[in-house]
Motif scaffolding. Structure first.
Motif, PDB file in Angstrom:
ATOM      1  N   LYS A 279       0.148   7.203  16.557  1.00 60.15           N
ATOM      2  CA  LYS A 279      -0.899   8.034  15.970  1.00 60.15           C
ATOM      3  C   LYS A 279      -2.248   7.932  16.667  1.00 60.15           C
ATOM      4  O   LYS A 279      -3.139   8.733  16.409  1.00 60.15           O
ATOM      5  CB  LYS A 279      -1.064   7.671  14.487  1.00 60.15           C
ATOM      6  N   CYS A 479      -6.866   0.427  11.644  1.00 62.38           N
ATOM      7  CA  CYS A 479      -6.738   1.640  10.812  1.00 62.38           C
ATOM      8  C   CYS A 479      -7.504   1.492   9.496  1.00 62.38           C
ATOM      9  O   CYS A 479      -8.223   2.371   9.057  1.00 62.38           O
ATOM     10  CB  CYS A 479      -5.278   1.924  10.490  1.00 62.38           C
ATOM     11  N   LYS A 480      -7.307   0.322   8.888  1.00 59.72           N
ATOM     12  CA  LYS A 480      -7.837   0.142   7.531  1.00 59.72           C
ATOM     13  C   LYS A 480      -9.373   0.090   7.511  1.00 59.72           C
ATOM     14  O   LYS A 480      -9.959   0.188   6.442  1.00 59.72           O
ATOM     15  CB  LYS A 480      -7.265  -1.135   6.916  1.00 59.72           C
ATOM     16  N   ASN A 485     -11.021   3.823   0.911  1.00 61.47           N
ATOM     17  CA  ASN A 485     -12.246   4.170   0.198  1.00 61.47           C
ATOM     18  C   ASN A 485     -13.281   3.101   0.501  1.00 61.47           C
ATOM     19  O   ASN A 485     -12.966   1.919   0.527  1.00 61.47           O
ATOM     20  CB  ASN A 485     -11.975   4.232  -1.303  1.00 61.47           C
ATOM     21  N   GLY A 499      -6.394   8.221   3.496  1.00 65.95           N
ATOM     22  CA  GLY A 499      -6.761   6.860   3.130  1.00 65.95           C
ATOM     23  C   GLY A 499      -8.047   6.769   2.351  1.00 65.95           C
ATOM     24  O   GLY A 499      -8.290   5.801   1.657  1.00 65.95           O
ATOM     25  N   ARG A 500      -8.890   7.783   2.485  1.00 69.60           N
ATOM     26  CA  ARG A 500     -10.022   7.788   1.563  1.00 69.60           C
ATOM     27  C   ARG A 500      -9.745   8.928   0.609  1.00 69.60           C
ATOM     28  O   ARG A 500      -9.163   9.949   0.976  1.00 69.60           O
ATOM     29  CB  ARG A 500     -11.357   7.926   2.284  1.00 69.60           C
ATOM     30  N   LYS A 501     -10.113   8.734  -0.630  1.00 71.42           N
ATOM     31  CA  LYS A 501      -9.652   9.628  -1.677  1.00 71.42           C
ATOM     32  C   LYS A 501     -10.224  11.019  -1.473  1.00 71.42           C
ATOM     33  O   LYS A 501     -11.361  11.303  -1.781  1.00 71.42           O
ATOM     34  CB  LYS A 501     -10.042   9.063  -3.042  1.00 71.42           C
TER      35      LYS A 501
ATOM     36  N   HIS B  33      -0.918   5.037  -0.943  1.00 70.71           N
ATOM     37  CA  HIS B  33      -1.802   4.284  -0.038  1.00 70.71           C
ATOM     38  C   HIS B  33      -2.463   5.239   0.961  1.00 70.71           C
ATOM     39  O   HIS B  33      -3.643   5.156   1.227  1.00 70.71           O
ATOM     40  CB  HIS B  33      -1.013   3.228   0.730  1.00 70.71           C
ATOM     41  N   VAL B  34      -1.618   6.125   1.510  1.00 71.96           N
ATOM     42  CA  VAL B  34      -2.140   7.026   2.541  1.00 71.96           C
ATOM     43  C   VAL B  34      -3.212   7.942   1.959  1.00 71.96           C
ATOM     44  O   VAL B  34      -4.188   8.271   2.619  1.00 71.96           O
ATOM     45  CB  VAL B  34      -0.992   7.849   3.171  1.00 71.96           C
ATOM     46  N   THR B  35      -3.036   8.320   0.708  1.00 66.28           N
ATOM     47  CA  THR B  35      -4.036   9.203   0.120  1.00 66.28           C
ATOM     48  C   THR B  35      -5.234   8.448  -0.452  1.00 66.28           C
ATOM     49  O   THR B  35      -6.196   9.046  -0.897  1.00 66.28           O
ATOM     50  CB  THR B  35      -3.397  10.112  -0.947  1.00 66.28           C
ATOM     51  N   GLY B  36      -5.158   7.126  -0.438  1.00 63.30           N
ATOM     52  CA  GLY B  36      -6.342   6.355  -0.809  1.00 63.30           C
ATOM     53  C   GLY B  36      -6.413   5.932  -2.265  1.00 63.30           C
ATOM     54  O   GLY B  36      -7.455   5.506  -2.745  1.00 63.30           O
ATOM     55  N   LEU B  37      -5.282   6.037  -2.995  1.00 57.38           N
ATOM     56  CA  LEU B  37      -5.312   5.623  -4.393  1.00 57.38           C
ATOM     57  C   LEU B  37      -4.921   4.160  -4.569  1.00 57.38           C
ATOM     58  O   LEU B  37      -5.301   3.522  -5.537  1.00 57.38           O
ATOM     59  CB  LEU B  37      -4.354   6.487  -5.220  1.00 57.38           C
ATOM     60  N   GLU B  42      -1.764  -2.789   3.745  1.00 61.52           N
ATOM     61  CA  GLU B  42      -2.743  -2.320   4.706  1.00 61.52           C
ATOM     62  C   GLU B  42      -2.410  -0.881   5.061  1.00 61.52           C
ATOM     63  O   GLU B  42      -1.240  -0.520   5.185  1.00 61.52           O
ATOM     64  CB  GLU B  42      -2.691  -3.186   5.965  1.00 61.52           C
ATOM     65  N   TYR B  43      -3.442  -0.096   5.276  1.00 58.13           N
ATOM     66  CA  TYR B  43      -3.232   1.327   5.535  1.00 58.13           C
ATOM     67  C   TYR B  43      -2.234   1.541   6.673  1.00 58.13           C
ATOM     68  O   TYR B  43      -1.323   2.362   6.584  1.00 58.13           O
ATOM     69  CB  TYR B  43      -4.551   2.008   5.889  1.00 58.13           C
ATOM     70  N   GLU B  44      -2.427   0.768   7.738  1.00 55.08           N
ATOM     71  CA  GLU B  44      -1.596   0.937   8.930  1.00 55.08           C
ATOM     72  C   GLU B  44      -0.117   0.823   8.581  1.00 55.08           C
ATOM     73  O   GLU B  44       0.704   1.651   8.969  1.00 55.08           O
ATOM     74  CB  GLU B  44      -1.994  -0.144   9.930  1.00 55.08           C
ATOM     75  N   ARG B  51       5.883   7.273   7.136  1.00 53.72           N
ATOM     76  CA  ARG B  51       6.524   8.109   8.156  1.00 53.72           C
ATOM     77  C   ARG B  51       7.996   7.757   8.304  1.00 53.72           C
ATOM     78  O   ARG B  51       8.865   8.625   8.297  1.00 53.72           O
ATOM     79  CB  ARG B  51       5.837   7.902   9.509  1.00 53.72           C
ATOM     80  N   VAL B 139       2.135  14.980  10.330  1.00 50.85           N
ATOM     81  CA  VAL B 139       2.443  13.983  11.359  1.00 50.85           C
ATOM     82  C   VAL B 139       2.134  14.531  12.748  1.00 50.85           C
ATOM     83  O   VAL B 139       1.592  13.839  13.602  1.00 50.85           O
ATOM     84  CB  VAL B 139       3.919  13.565  11.261  1.00 50.85           C
TER      85      VAL B 139
END
Lengths: 541, 344
Positions: A279, A479-480, A485, A499-501, B33-37, B42-44, B51, B139
């Motif tokens: 990515k 990434c994080k 948020n 990743g951020r709302k 997680h990906v949408t931030g809720l 960890e996001y990664e 995916r 993606v």
């Protein structure tokens, strides 16, 4: 038993190969080192440089006997002119004209400021016209480290007054070579009043940096000089901050397909520099390389100035409170250094600051003394252009710098403060009088601008796009750091970032629907249980 | 009423169901997680897993679509309005009465009630494809310019993906709940694990009389049938058939036609050699008067051409009188009912 032995051996060979591969990524041939080009001339063998030289100008005259065009070339350069014409706006920028949040303006303060001019005697009383030998070759080319410039870029007065020892010009002249990091740094690392003060990514830690501070300049590694990227042709140094490319769509430079400068990451790395990461390359259309690869401002252990409060100039003591604006922007660190001087007020310094991120299309617009400001809000000294809708704009990291600066509350303009004495008997300068009205009046007079006679103060800010001190990839942002948020990109608008709302409305509607569904099933389930138990009772009765 | 275990879900279906369930739950968790809720992971890692799981799910579906096409099981998802109202009515009121049964009888061949058909169809032709399409677009975001999609649409694509994800969660909640509405509540879960569903052997409604019309000119044979199914003292027929069946006997086609005008039956046992009609014509006449009733033809001798003809024209069976036993006839009735159920 035999079998497990086989697996054991296979595993061992596999592990060994893996380790070796990791340890010697380039294979048996090893890594090829970057080597500085070796000149065909050894200047210490040139008879003409045996001197004797009484002054820097005499050295320059010796240089010009061979490098016949050098002086004319240098004098077309911004290092000499201190002027830059911004083609789209027609505005004239350059050190001679722009205002900053440090000392404000070079106007009326040239005695001090021109110690970074590339020539001799900008306003020297003895010089009436520009001549070829007034270019100072040594400041950029000498390699001894024993050369420094003084007032008006000209040290003759001080030498005569025996304030400063005259340097050994022969030794300086014999040492010349292509400019090193220290040569460029003699000015660029010290802008804005001291080491590291101004840019946040340029300070003396880059003279001899390790690979952690800068992977490219790493003195025991690639050992890039400034001019490796700011490549120069005919003394025309590329990569001025007045002509920033926020993105280099040309990609890797090759002869015949080049923008003539290597001052973009893409010049060497191209626009898809992460071949093995699924990515990462997908970011290059919106995120500048600098954003992830320069994780902090002032990473070299030398602090940079983030706030300058001129209100306390003239006072014996300064303040020691971190201004609210720095807290709001998160532009603070645990340890911040406060410096105060009676002539310069209070400054706040910090290192390892989290940058601020914003859209940037490469265009920076500077205010002038004619622009009107209201001191109820913060005046933006340089306006960073770009937004999410522009395809050429990228998210960049910035060092933000704030100041409380003198201001004309009647005319509503920024002012020039005559800070530095232009001669020993100049009593109008602030350093002499500590009187704002007198020094601003003198400054505005030198700038040829109207002044009401009143001096107020205005909060001002400046943004410096970061592009130096590139961290090794292990220290690049993860990434994080952004994809969450409250992450680093929280202030960056106009872009969808996982990743951020995002879409709070959609989340609300979705959650309500899920809760309704859940409630529905719970009601249905409880009715079933209730009816069954009632039925069983009836059946039992 | 006895029960038996019917193999209801094949091994592949169960593998598909549970791996899909796992993938969807994991996708919901990583997706949040990906949408931030959420930020447990960890996001990664969350994004990477999201995916990987999504691609696994797409592969699973490619296999499963193939499986459905090969086995013909895709027909299970053809929507129908038949009994739709009854099913809705059952779930909204009948279900609360523990004695009431589901109006739709699940069989291996017809696993889904009309409401399920609609729900699964929405899932598989609307929610899932939109999720994958938007997800794949997401993606391969950087290739959008190549296919002419403006990058500004990213937030819209993300919004569509998120909306469908919420729809999927709603589906999941309902589906999870509906798994427990069978009687007993865990029956379907067990079936999805073991593959076998505890099926009521035959859902005969014992409050109703089951009726057989015997069209037979031989009174002795008709009497025998009556003895076998109306007043037999020996071996019970359950679970094959109810033990008592009401039998109406007529001797001629004419009388049969008359009675079929007035009454309905569960079976018709037809001797094709009647005084007033012979051969296949007898069957045709009877069948035309009782289109929805299974007809079992019967004759004294083997005539394979005629037998085949009869079955071809819609008879459920063709029996030879002297080969019949009580048990064999009961089986024939039962099978006719089962088969007829599918045909009707």
């Amino acid at each position: 038993m035999v079998r497990s032995r086989f697996y054991h051996d296979t595993f061992f060979i596999f592990a060994l190969t893996t380790c070796l591969t990791l340890y010697f990524p380039g294979g048996a041939s090893g890594e090829q080192r970057f080597e500085n080009p070796i000149s065909t001339t050894r200047h210490d063998k040139l008879p003409i440089l045996e001197g004797p030289f009484a002054s820097g100008r005499e050295v320059t005259r010796a240089c010009l006997t061979c490098h016949t065009e050098a002086s004319a070339m240098v004098r077309r350069n911004i290092h000499w002119t201190w002027e830059f014409s911004d083609p789209p706006t027609g505005k004239i920028y350059g050190k001679k004209h722009v205002i900053n949040t440090f000392c404000g303006s070079t106007k009326s303060n040239m005695r001090e400021c021109t110690s970074c001019h590339i020539g001799f005697g900008w306003q020297d009383p003895e010089v009436s016209r520009v001549e070829d030998d007034m270019v100072d070759c040594l400041i950029c080319h000498e390699q001894t480290g024993n050369y420094k410039k003084y007032n008006y870029g000209w040290s003759e007065l001080k030498f005569r007054e025996k304030v400063i020892k005259r340097p050994n010009y022969v030794a300086l002249a014999k040492s010349v070579a292509r400019p090193s990091r220290a040569n460029c740094g003699s000015c660029h690392f010290h802008g804005g009043s001291g080491d590291g003060a101004k840019h946040g990514d340029l300070d003396s830690s880059l003279i001899n940096p390790n690979g952690t501070l800068d992977v490219h300049m790493n003195a025991s590694g690639l050992d890039f000089g400034c001019i490796t990227c700011h490549n120069a042709d005919g003394h025309r140094i590329t990569g001025s901050r007045y002509v920033v490319k926020a993105q280099d769509s040309l990609g890797i430079d090759r002869p015949g397909k080049s923008d003539a400068t290597h001052t973009s990451c893409a010049s060497c790395h191209g626009n898809a520099p992460h071949p093995n990461a699924f990515k990462l390359d997908d970011h290059t259309d919106r995120v500048a390389c600098q954003t992830c690869h320069i994780p902090y401002v002032a990473r070299g252990g030398i602090e940079t100035m983030v706030h300058w409060d001129w209100r306390t100039a003239g006072n014996a003591t300064g303040n020691s409170e971190v201004p609210e604006i720095l807290r709001e922007l998160g532009h603070v660190t645990e340890k911040m250094t406060f410096k105060h001087s009676a002539t310069h007020g209070t400054s706040i310094w910090a290192g390892m600051i989290t940058p601020r991120y914003d859209w940037f299309n490469g265009k920076v617009e500077y205010i002038s003394l004619e622009d009107k400001f209201d001191n109820s809000s913060i005046a933006n000294i340089n306006h960073i252009h770009g937004n999410a809708r522009e395809p050429d704009a990228r998210i960049w990291p910035f060092k933000r710098m704030f100041a409380v600066m003198p201001y004309d509350p009647i005319n509503k303009t920024m002012v020039v403060n005559h800070l530095i004495r232009s001669s020993p008997d100049d009593n109008e300068a602030f350093e002499a009088s500590s009187d704002w009205r007198r020094s601003v009046a003198a400054g505005m007079k030198a700038a040829g601008m109207p002044f009401s006679g009143e001096v107020g103060f205005i909060r001002a800010s400046m943004s410096f796009p970061l592009t130096h001190m590139i961290a090794p990839k292990e220290q690049a942002l993860k990434c994080k750091d952004c994809h969450r948020n409250g992450g680093r990109m929280d202030g960056v608008e106009g872009i969808y970032m996982p990743g951020r709302k995002n879409n709070p409305l959609l989340h609300t509607i979705g959650s309500v629907l899920v809760i309704l569904t859940l409630t529905g099933t719970l009601i249905h389930a409880s009715m079933r249980i209730f009816m069954r138990s009632r039925n069983m009772k009836q059946g039992g009765g | 009423m006895s029960q038996y275990r019917e193999r209801f879900f094949s091994r592949y279906e169960r593998f598909w169901h549970w791996s899909q369930a796992f993938l969807i739950i994991a996708l919901i968790v990583t997706g949040f997680h990906v949408t931030g809720l959420l930020d447990w992971l960890e996001y990664e890692h969350a994004a990477q897993w999201h995916r990987t799981l999504a691609f696994s799910l797409i592969w699973l579906w490619i296999f499963t679509i193939f499986w459905h096409l090969i086995t013909g099981e895709w027909r299970q998802y053809i929507p129908t309005t038949e009994k739709m109202f009854e099913v809705i009515h059952y779930y909204s009121s009948g279900i609360f009465d523990p004695l009431l049964r589901h109006p739709f009888k699940k069989t291996r061949r017809l696993k889904h009630n009309p409401l399920q058909r609609v729900a699964y169809l929405v899932l598989s032709v609307i929610i899932s494809p939109i999720l994958w399409l938007s997800g794949l677009l997401f993606v391969y975001y950087n290739d959008w310019p190549k296919i002419g999609i403006p990058s500004e649409l990213l937030s819209i694509v993300a919004g569509i993906h998120l909306s469908m994800a919420y729809a999927m969660i709603c589906f999941f909640v309902l589906h999870f709940y509906m798994a427990f509405v069978s009687k007993p509540p865990t029956a379907m879960i067990k079936a999805m694990i073991t593959g076998y569903l505890e099926v009521d052997d035959m859902e005969f409604d014992f409050d109703r009389e089951y009726r057989l019309l015997v069209i037979e000119d031989d009174p002795i044979f008709a009497l025998l049938i009556k003895e076998w199914f109306e007043a037999y003292e020996g071996e019970p027929l359950a679970p094959l058939l109810p033990d008592r069946i009401t039998i109406i006997h007529v001797e001629s086609l004419k009388k049969a036609v008359e009675i079929l005008k007035q009454q309905s039956f569960d079976w018709i046992l037809l001797d094709i050699s009647l005084p007033d009609s012979q051969g296949i014509e007898t069957f045709r006449t009877v069948k035309s008067k009782a289109v929805n009733t299974p007809v079992l033809m019967m004759s004294d001798m083997e005539n394979e051409a005629l037998q085949s003809r009869g079955i071809h024209e819609g008879a459920q069976d063709f029996l030879i009188k002297h080969n019949l036993s009580r048990r064999a006839l009961a089986r024939a009735f039962r099978f006719a009912l089962e088969r007829h159920g599918f045909i009707a």
